[in-house]
Design a protein around this motif. Sequence first.
Motif, short mmCIF file in Angstrom:
data_model
loop_
_atom_site.label_atom_id
_atom_site.label_comp_id
_atom_site.label_asym_id
_atom_site.label_seq_id
_atom_site.Cartn_x
_atom_site.Cartn_y
_atom_site.Cartn_z
N LEU A 110 15.71 50.86 -2.98
CA LEU A 110 17.31 51.14 -3.83
C LEU A 110 17.70 52.22 -3.59
CD1 LEU A 110 17.75 49.49 -7.05
CD2 LEU A 110 18.45 51.68 -6.75
N THR A 111 16.17 53.82 -3.72
CA THR A 111 16.35 55.11 -4.33
C THR A 111 17.21 55.16 -3.02
OG1 THR A 111 14.24 54.35 -5.04
CG2 THR A 111 14.82 56.94 -5.42
N LEU A 112 16.62 55.51 -2.21
CA LEU A 112 17.52 56.26 -0.87
C LEU A 112 18.96 55.53 -0.03
CD1 LEU A 112 14.54 56.96 1.30
CD2 LEU A 112 15.50 58.18 -0.80
N ALA A 113 18.96 54.19 -0.80
CA ALA A 113 20.82 53.29 -0.72
C ALA A 113 21.53 54.42 -0.57
CB ALA A 113 21.34 52.60 -1.12
N ALA A 114 22.43 54.44 1.09
CA ALA A 114 23.22 55.70 1.60
C ALA A 114 24.79 54.74 1.04
CB ALA A 114 23.55 55.01 2.66
N THR A 115 24.94 53.13 0.72
CA THR A 115 25.95 52.67 0.21
C THR A 115 26.29 51.16 -0.68
OG1 THR A 115 25.62 50.72 2.13
CG2 THR A 115 26.56 52.52 3.31
N LEU A 116 26.77 51.66 -1.66
CA LEU A 116 26.72 50.69 -2.51
C LEU A 116 26.26 49.36 -2.54
CD1 LEU A 116 27.30 52.04 -5.42
CD2 LEU A 116 29.80 51.08 -6.05
N LEU A 117 27.04 49.19 -1.61
CA LEU A 117 27.02 47.71 -1.40
C LEU A 117 24.89 47.07 -0.75
CD1 LEU A 117 27.55 44.37 -0.58
CD2 LEU A 117 28.00 44.88 1.74
N GLN A 118 24.64 48.18 -0.22
CA GLN A 118 23.05 48.65 -0.27
C GLN A 118 22.18 48.66 -1.44
OE1 GLN A 118 21.80 51.78 2.99
NE2 GLN A 118 19.80 50.92 2.89
N LEU A 119 22.19 49.20 -2.19
CA LEU A 119 21.99 49.75 -3.20
C LEU A 119 22.21 48.58 -4.63
CD1 LEU A 119 22.87 52.33 -5.43
CD2 LEU A 119 22.09 50.99 -6.58
N TYR A 120 23.06 47.56 -4.00
CA TYR A 120 23.10 46.09 -4.69
C TYR A 120 22.85 45.37 -4.42
CZ TYR A 120 25.75 42.33 -6.40
OH TYR A 120 25.05 40.58 -6.55
N ILE A 121 22.07 44.93 -2.82
CA ILE A 121 20.95 44.38 -2.31
C ILE A 121 20.09 44.86 -2.94
CG2 ILE A 121 19.82 43.55 -0.27
CD1 ILE A 121 22.37 44.09 0.80
N PHE A 122 19.80 46.04 -3.00
CA PHE A 122 18.14 46.16 -3.62
C PHE A 122 17.84 45.92 -4.61
CE2 PHE A 122 16.52 46.71 0.28
CZ PHE A 122 16.98 47.06 1.49
N TRP A 123 18.93 46.11 -5.28
CA TRP A 123 19.21 45.91 -7.15
C TRP A 123 19.38 44.41 -7.63
CZ3 TRP A 123 21.22 49.88 -10.41
CH2 TRP A 123 21.66 49.14 -12.14
N GLU A 124 19.71 43.92 -6.70
CA GLU A 124 19.37 42.60 -7.05
C GLU A 124 17.96 41.84 -6.45
OE1 GLU A 124 20.77 39.35 -7.51
OE2 GLU A 124 23.16 40.36 -8.09
N LEU A 125 17.55 42.60 -5.66
CA LEU A 125 15.60 42.32 -4.67
C LEU A 125 14.88 43.33 -6.27
CD1 LEU A 125 16.04 42.71 -1.58
CD2 LEU A 125 15.51 41.10 -2.48
N VAL A 126 15.55 44.06 -6.56
CA VAL A 126 14.46 44.61 -7.85
C VAL A 126 14.39 43.82 -9.07
CG1 VAL A 126 14.43 46.19 -9.55
CG2 VAL A 126 14.38 47.52 -7.26
N GLY A 127 15.45 43.15 -9.07
CA GLY A 127 15.77 42.17 -10.43
C GLY A 127 14.55 41.09 -9.96
N LEU A 128 14.43 40.12 -8.86
CA LEU A 128 14.19 39.01 -8.57
C LEU A 128 12.36 39.56 -7.91
CD1 LEU A 128 13.26 36.63 -6.29
CD2 LEU A 128 13.41 37.71 -4.43
#
Lengths: 490, 100, 628
Positions: free
Chosen positions: C137-155
């Motif tokens: 999430l920290t190193l994500a370059a696009t917002l979608l990538q950030l969103y994906i890892f955002w959800e995974l962090v929530g998981l």
Amino acid sequence: MECNGFPYLTAILLSCVTGLFAILLVPEENRRAVKWISAVFSGLTLAFAVAVFVLYDTGRGGLQFIERAAWVPSLGIHYLNAVDGFSLPMVLLTGIVFFTGVLTMWELEHRVKEFFAFYFLLVTGVFGLFMSMDLFFIFIWYDVSLFPMYPLIAIWGSTRKEYGAMKLTLYLLAGSALILPAIIFLHVQAGGSTYDITALMRPGTFSADDQKLAFLLLYIGFGILAAVWPFHTWSPVGHVAAPTAVSMVHAGVLMKIGAFGVLRVGMFLCPEGWQFWAPLMATVAVVGIVYGALVALSQTDLKYVVGYSSVSHMGIVGLGLSTLTVEGLNGAVFQMFAHGIMTALFFSAIGYIYERTHTKMIPELGGLSRIMPVASGYFILAALTAVGVPCLASFWGELMVFIAAFRVYPLGGVFAVTGLVLSALFLLRVVQRAFYGPANEKFAHLKDVSFGLGLPRMILAAVIVLFGLLPSILFDVIDTASVAFIRGLP
Amino acid sequence: MAVPFGYVLALAGIVVALGMVCAVARRNLIMILLGVEVMLNGAAIAFTGAALRWQQLEGQTFVLFIIAVAAAEVSLGLALIVYLYHRTGSLDPQDYQVLK
Amino acid sequence: MTAAATTDATLIAALLATKLPFIAFAVILVLTRSRPRLSAGLSLAAVTASLGGAAFLLVRHWGLGRPIEYAAQWVAGGDVSVRVGILLDPLSLLMLAIVAAICFLVQIYSLGYMAGDPGFSRYYAFMSLFAWAMTNLTLAATLLQLYIFWELVGLASYLLIGFWYEKFSASEAGKKAFVMTRCGDVAFFLGLLLILVHLGNLDIRELNGPAAGRLSPAVVTAAALLIFGGIVGKSAQFPLLTWLPDAMEGPTPVSALLHSATMVAAGVYLFARLFPFFGRSPAALDVCLAVGTVSMLIASTMAMVSRDIKQVWAYSTISQLGLMIMGLAAGGYAAGVFHLTTHAAFKALLFLCSGVFIHAFHSNDMFVIGRQGGRRLRVPAACLVIAAAALSGIWPFSGFFSKELVLGALADLPNPLWVAAGLLGAFLTTYYTFRLIFILFFPAPRGLEVIHSQGAEHSHPGGYAVMAWPLMVLAAVTVVLGFGEHAIVQFLSRPFGPAPAAAHHAWLPYAAIGLGAAAVWLAWFEFGRRGAAQIGFVERVAPLHALFSERWYIDRVYRWLLDHVLYRVFSRLCAGSDRKVIDGAVDGLGQATASAGGIMSILHTGMVQYRLIVVFVAIVGLAIYFFV
């Protein structure tokens, strides 16, 4: 029969039919032989399906593995099989669900031979429909896959099996009663010489009004099978009543036939009709998504929850199909595949639990994670997939569909996205009630799933994770068809 | 004609109607037969009147045919009824619903 | 789009830092669940590699001017292509270092804390899952990538909060956390879709750059507000804040890692990430400022009346996140991020110290621990005081410097309301922090039940040492970090060019110190001094006490909405319509057909006279038809 190279598609069908006859030849008492034969032939089918998937040339795209033979030339009926980017994932899906379904029913003891015979017949019909490019054959395969459902559910089913079997069969036959006139109408309007889809696909074959009428009939007819709201009520009842492997095929594959039929027959032959009815499709789909989730919130039977979740997810497929865009089609077909595998895993996991605990009612279960952690883990994985967690297969389908939906129907897209919250709510609630919590003493003696019995679930879980991490395997295939299709639209 | 043809037809119609009612509404096999007889007589009346109206003797010939046929049919019908009565002991049509 | 790589070493370090934990997660979950020590070893190895990679990157690129980006394609379909990439700029480098460091320290701490737990392997698997998701999430370059890892962090958060799933409250809390953050995530997703539709891609650098000027102000504001909705969910701001206190059901190391230092900070991180984008919409910034302020104040009030140590720190986290958001929304980019950095250190320290007490005394209640002689655990006590001082903004600890920066940014705003709110928040923070310290270490003489030392000595000496070491590291960081303020602020601000000279508010440090002293004195007066009643001034006012301890009834509202609106109205409506209306129609159709058949069958009674009727009616009908 004309065919370039090895006729893989016919091989798939033949291995099913040969397996069917082999099963019929074995005496009823020799249950192990029946099961092993089933496993071998379904494995063979899966191998062919994987081979077709791998050997498909994504660079060239289009229809490949074409096999053609005249059947009733005077009526224009041909035995015509082919796969393209749309049907290839479906063939693979069917192969996987078929094989894992056979393995899931390994512990069956009651009338084993008849069960597997009907099961093979069912899957033959499904394969045939996905592969066929001849309208008449599509209809035949539809009915072939339909009628074994009745004895399968009525004999080996559980909750309200006679009612469920009757309702499912009659409802789906009603659907076919709408499809047949549409098919014949199209056949006649095009000159009455052929049922071949590739020939009928040429633009200008049908007038716009013909297309609108035919598409509506086809949409409702196939839509019944795809659990389109409000024609969905046969599905949860059928899910609950059916035995495990039949539920896997039913929810995993049969419902996809509905959506696929809309795509292959409706959208291919009546594109203007499709564009005309698309807003209605989208509305109904969004209603289905939210409605399915809301009803699932108040269910107490595990299978009912999964059944309504299926209605909700098929709504996502319908939404994707109604957006008239490449992303929408990609997402819809991907979601069909992902949902099929996911639902198969759901039912497979529930099947194991039901075999052991003899109950599917959530209030009676509880604390299963402590008693059988691996079996519970499969269900929880399926639940997380249904919630739409990224890096599990279902996420990608939903993502593409939502992107497309938001572009074309912003308001509908907003409502559909709220379905994400609702699905999290009801699925996590089920997981909590049934699996978490202190171990239920009634079930404390039960054993967790062994490696052999867990094999089908493992395969399904692995497929979900694989396509969750590497969705491009599937998207590259689907893209070849969807891009060509959308570009070729008038 | 001394009596207008319309009146003859009306009489014939009434007799036929009476016969219909008798055939349908009586709870006795013999009465059904009787009703049919009466209807045949009504038809005969119509034929006679028609013969007088159009001055054709074929009408009256046909009445003789009707009488003969009626007699034959009644004897057959009564024979059947007697046989049925011997078998089931009832003359009520309600009891003959085997072909439901 | 793919900027030139400086050297391959950077890429390798970044990849190692972000991908290895996933391998650890997969291996542990599938293969080594029955071997707890091996699982822990794998997980620690992965996170050590992450830490090493992060440190390497931070040191190497300390003088970074322009961001470095690597990109590859993950999925392509039609017009939509999902790119994944690694974006290295000061913000992401700093955050990666924070995340990796805290993950590392907490995993070491967990060796002692979770020792003997039957789910040990599973715990470390999920810890690795979290480490993977958070670093990506920290190193994500696009917002979608950030969103994906955002959800995974929530998981990961869901799985870890409900880790002790046999406790109903734990699984309930996990579910609540997931669903609430999902609500926020839906808003985030919609904002993302909005940007995608209008801008065509979701590249973070593009969003922050001039290309975003193509978007109309309405779209920018709408998207910013929607994304802020996601931040509200993830960072537990008002109104989605009640999941965080409940999340304390999870093991304390989890609370330290996820719910104080890193995961909840992801919301603030996203805000900082898109700082230039948000800056385009003053209206959105005003909303963010207001929400942050409200959250900060409300959470502080809730902390003032809580008896549970972890709950106090949870409310404090919400409050401090609110402060960070206030700082960012006021334009103080470096201020907000620096406070995030210092907060990560001292909040994790607070939780970890509290964890030692909880582990030793088997209770979360501060009064109970105090009475049982919490003072006796020297190292945790000392570290706790250091961390508390940092949280209260006492010189020379790190919190003082970062809070000053944030208050300075607030003071720059034209409206003095915000800085006043900030100062009030600081006062309350100091008050409730020292309330806890005094209750814990200066228990009231009455009820000083000296329970036998079996409670204190129950913690294994070995485990205690393992747990003590991360405490000391964090304490050292807390003491020293404040003096690195200038260097860090410069590092962060470099991409934005030379910073404008901030207005120097001379009165601000004195006001803050004065308020802090007043709050400490008040807390001492009420709780610390000998003979104190240990009842706060708030607790004496019963309605206020009820309001604060009931979390301002927010939970009641949600429960009411869920039960009465969602379940009773909508769900029941749909289920009822399914059973009665739709099924009624379908089953009714079947019934009608059967009944029609029944009616029709009457015509086929065997009775001959009915058939005669039919014949006669037919004849008469035909006669009429042909002759009339």
